[in-house]
Enzyme design. Structure first.
Site, PDB file in Angstrom:
ATOM      1  N   GLN A 129       0.684  -1.168   0.103  1.00 30.00           N
ATOM      2  CA  GLN A 129       0.031  -0.009   0.099  1.00 30.00           C
ATOM      3  C   GLN A 129       0.951   1.272   0.135  1.00 30.00           C
ATOM      4  O   GLN A 129       0.241   2.321  -0.021  1.00 30.00           O
ATOM      5  CB  GLN A 129      -0.812   0.148   1.227  1.00 30.00           C
ATOM      6  CG  GLN A 129      -1.997  -1.281   1.161  1.00 30.00           C
ATOM      7  CD  GLN A 129      -2.656  -1.251   2.528  1.00 30.00           C
ATOM      8  OE1 GLN A 129      -2.467  -0.552   3.359  1.00 30.00           O
ATOM      9  NE2 GLN A 129      -3.354  -2.237   2.562  1.00 30.00           N
ATOM     10  N   HIS A 179      -1.035   0.376   5.673  1.00 30.02           N
ATOM     11  CA  HIS A 179      -1.285   1.395   6.590  1.00 30.02           C
ATOM     12  C   HIS A 179      -0.278   2.403   6.824  1.00 30.02           C
ATOM     13  O   HIS A 179       0.284   2.720   8.001  1.00 30.02           O
ATOM     14  CB  HIS A 179      -1.800   0.669   8.097  1.00 30.02           C
ATOM     15  CG  HIS A 179      -2.781  -0.385   7.945  1.00 30.02           C
ATOM     16  ND1 HIS A 179      -3.208  -1.000   8.903  1.00 30.02           N
ATOM     17  CD2 HIS A 179      -3.402  -0.964   6.822  1.00 30.02           C
ATOM     18  CE1 HIS A 179      -4.296  -1.945   8.653  1.00 30.02           C
ATOM     19  NE2 HIS A 179      -4.278  -1.950   7.176  1.00 30.02           N
ATOM     20  N   GLU A 226     -14.701   3.965   9.444  1.00 27.02           N
ATOM     21  CA  GLU A 226     -15.118   4.921  10.433  1.00 27.02           C
ATOM     22  C   GLU A 226     -15.017   6.384   9.645  1.00 27.02           C
ATOM     23  O   GLU A 226     -13.910   6.650   8.743  1.00 27.02           O
ATOM     24  CB  GLU A 226     -14.556   4.936  11.557  1.00 27.02           C
ATOM     25  CG  GLU A 226     -14.597   3.843  12.444  1.00 27.02           C
ATOM     26  CD  GLU A 226     -13.850   3.948  13.854  1.00 27.02           C
ATOM     27  OE1 GLU A 226     -14.037   2.929  14.407  1.00 27.02           O
ATOM     28  OE2 GLU A 226     -12.909   4.833  13.850  1.00 27.02           O
ATOM     29  N   TYR A 235      -9.230   7.350  19.673  1.00 25.85           N
ATOM     30  CA  TYR A 235     -10.293   6.873  18.832  1.00 25.85           C
ATOM     31  C   TYR A 235     -10.482   5.321  19.030  1.00 25.85           C
ATOM     32  O   TYR A 235     -11.124   4.709  18.316  1.00 25.85           O
ATOM     33  CB  TYR A 235      -9.954   7.247  17.280  1.00 25.85           C
ATOM     34  CG  TYR A 235     -10.403   9.091  17.479  1.00 25.85           C
ATOM     35  CD1 TYR A 235     -11.850   9.187  16.956  1.00 25.85           C
ATOM     36  CD2 TYR A 235      -9.661   9.780  17.940  1.00 25.85           C
ATOM     37  CE1 TYR A 235     -12.328  10.569  17.287  1.00 25.85           C
ATOM     38  CE2 TYR A 235      -9.810  11.111  17.959  1.00 25.85           C
ATOM     39  CZ  TYR A 235     -11.112  11.579  17.495  1.00 25.85           C
ATOM     40  OH  TYR A 235     -11.696  12.746  17.950  1.00 25.85           O
ATOM     41  N   TYR A 270      -9.718 -10.338   9.623  1.00 26.30           N
ATOM     42  CA  TYR A 270     -10.310 -10.573   8.272  1.00 26.30           C
ATOM     43  C   TYR A 270     -10.505 -12.329   8.114  1.00 26.30           C
ATOM     44  O   TYR A 270     -11.187 -12.715   7.176  1.00 26.30           O
ATOM     45  CB  TYR A 270      -9.016 -10.362   7.367  1.00 26.30           C
ATOM     46  CG  TYR A 270      -8.898  -8.928   6.975  1.00 26.30           C
ATOM     47  CD1 TYR A 270      -9.823  -8.315   6.316  1.00 26.30           C
ATOM     48  CD2 TYR A 270      -7.795  -8.262   7.555  1.00 26.30           C
ATOM     49  CE1 TYR A 270      -9.599  -6.944   6.207  1.00 26.30           C
ATOM     50  CE2 TYR A 270      -7.527  -6.943   7.448  1.00 26.30           C
ATOM     51  CZ  TYR A 270      -8.634  -6.184   6.689  1.00 26.30           C
ATOM     52  OH  TYR A 270      -8.352  -4.881   6.704  1.00 26.30           O
TER      53      TYR A 270
END
Length: 381
Positions: free
Chosen positions: A98, A161, A261, A271, A282
């Site tokens: 990513q 991430h 979210e 959070y 997963y």
């Protein structure tokens, strides 16, 4: 303008699409049918294609678009024409998994200072990568005087991430999202790195525009806590925006399997990831039984199942006056655009647009012309 985006998808790796009102008189004929959302009808037209895995869009004051490609290029589109030459002087990025060139952002005073900001994955010593923020001046078709102004303490061999979204508030402070780097939630969930403001994993960062730490950041002067952090307990914020009228900060972040979210990001708040979540692993196994806990913030809106949230925008334009103040959230796996109506900072309703019509929506932006622009990436990149 190029042929319609839908027609270009099998031919090209990706495209950048423009969402337009049906009343626009100068748009070319399209093969994508007119879309309907309540009492609103709109068309989708292509602005530029042959763009390799676009991750973000930014607009210069004259309406020219800057588009990041994951592998580390910045492309320019002006008046519907893609410049064949990418911008020179872009730093080497770590394009793996990513990771890549996640964001390009334009300084609020770009017209006078020519500053742009880049958020990207960078390989560090020891074969570990992290999220970096740099700024430079755009002169002609080149970046000059590029300087890294923030390097996140998130070094990891993981390929996921990174976060890497940028937003400015009215006072000129810069906010950057940093993901939790894929640290697995297991064992003592309170010991997860995202629950520890002694590192930058799973945080929103707040800086002056030159990278200095504001004196009123919540953890300044606190032992064992990093002063750049504005909020923590996030997973992987892929959208970040400061509300253009209220200055409220919102992020859109990936949950695991379920539990994406939309959050109201506030100073010093936790959070909750992964101590509280509406998602599961997963594999289908639970992460936690807790959905709420005192001292941890609830999302404004959450998605189960996940839509794989991406870019985030608050609409203020005149082309769609009935959508003013709405939040628009891109969906990757969901292949949709979520229109979220807010009552102040509270969720009111949601409408799904473009479901399975244009593919994976990587970024969503309002252009200076009031139209809505989407960056589309194809499955598998």
């Amino acid at each position: 303008m190029a042929n319609s985006m839908l027609a270009s998808m099998p031919k090209f790796l990706a495209a950048v699409a423009l969402l337009t009102a049906c009343a626009a008189p100068s748009l070319p004929a399209q093969s994508i049918p007119t879309q309907h959302a309540g009492n609103v009808s709109f068309k989708v037209v292509s602005v530029a294609d042959n763009i390799a895995f676009p991750l973000s869009i930014a607009f210069l004051p004259d309406g020219e678009m800057l588009i990041t490609e994951k592998a580390g290029q910045i492309r320019r589109v002006k008046n519907g024409v893609l410049n064949p030459a990418s911008i020179d002087g872009v730093p080497t990025v770590h394009s793996r998994g990513q990771g890549g060139l996640h964001e390009v952002a334009v300084h609020p005073q770009f017209a006078t200072n020519k500053l742009i900001y880049l958020a990207y994955a960078k390989m560090m010593d020891g074969g570990k990568a992290t999220t970096v923020l740099a700024r430079a001046r755009l002169e002609g078709n080149a970046l000059v005087d590029l300087k890294e102004i923030f390097v996140a303490q998130t070094n990891s061999t993981a390929g996921q991430h990174f976060g890497g979204r940028i937003a400015f508030d009215k006072a000129g402070y810069l906010y950057l999202s940093v993901g939790d780097r894929g640290a697995p939630p297991s064992g003592d969930l309170e010991a997860h790195p995202a629950q520890n403001p002694g590192n930058h994993q799973g945080t929103i960062i707040r800086l002056h525009d030159d990278g200095r730490v504001p004196a009123d950041n919540p953890f300044v002067g606190q032992a064992g806590k990093l002063p750049e952090i504005w909020s923590y307990g996030h997973r992987n914020p892929q959208g970040l925006v400061v509300h253009p009228t209220t200055d409220a900060i919102f992020d859109a972040e990936h949950g695991p399997r379920g539990g994406d979210e939309l959050n109201l990001v506030q100073k010093g708040r936790n959070y909750g990831w992964p101590v509280i979540t509406y998602g599961i692993n997963y594999s289908g196994t639970p992460i936690t039984e807790e959905r709420a806990r005192a001292g941890m913030e609830q999302p404004v809106k959450y998605w189960v199942p996940s839509i794989a949230t991406s870019g985030l925008m608050i609409y203020t334009g005149e082309k769609f006056p009935m959508w003013k103040g709405n939040a628009f959230v891109g969906g990757l796996v969901g292949q949709q655009l979520a229109r979220v109506t807010l009552d102040g900072n509270t969720f009111k309703s949601e409408e799904t647009l473009l479901k399975d019509v244009v593919g994976r929506i990587r970024d969503v932006r309002q252009g200076p012309d009031g139209f809505i622009y989407l960056a589309i990436d194809k499955n598998g990149g």
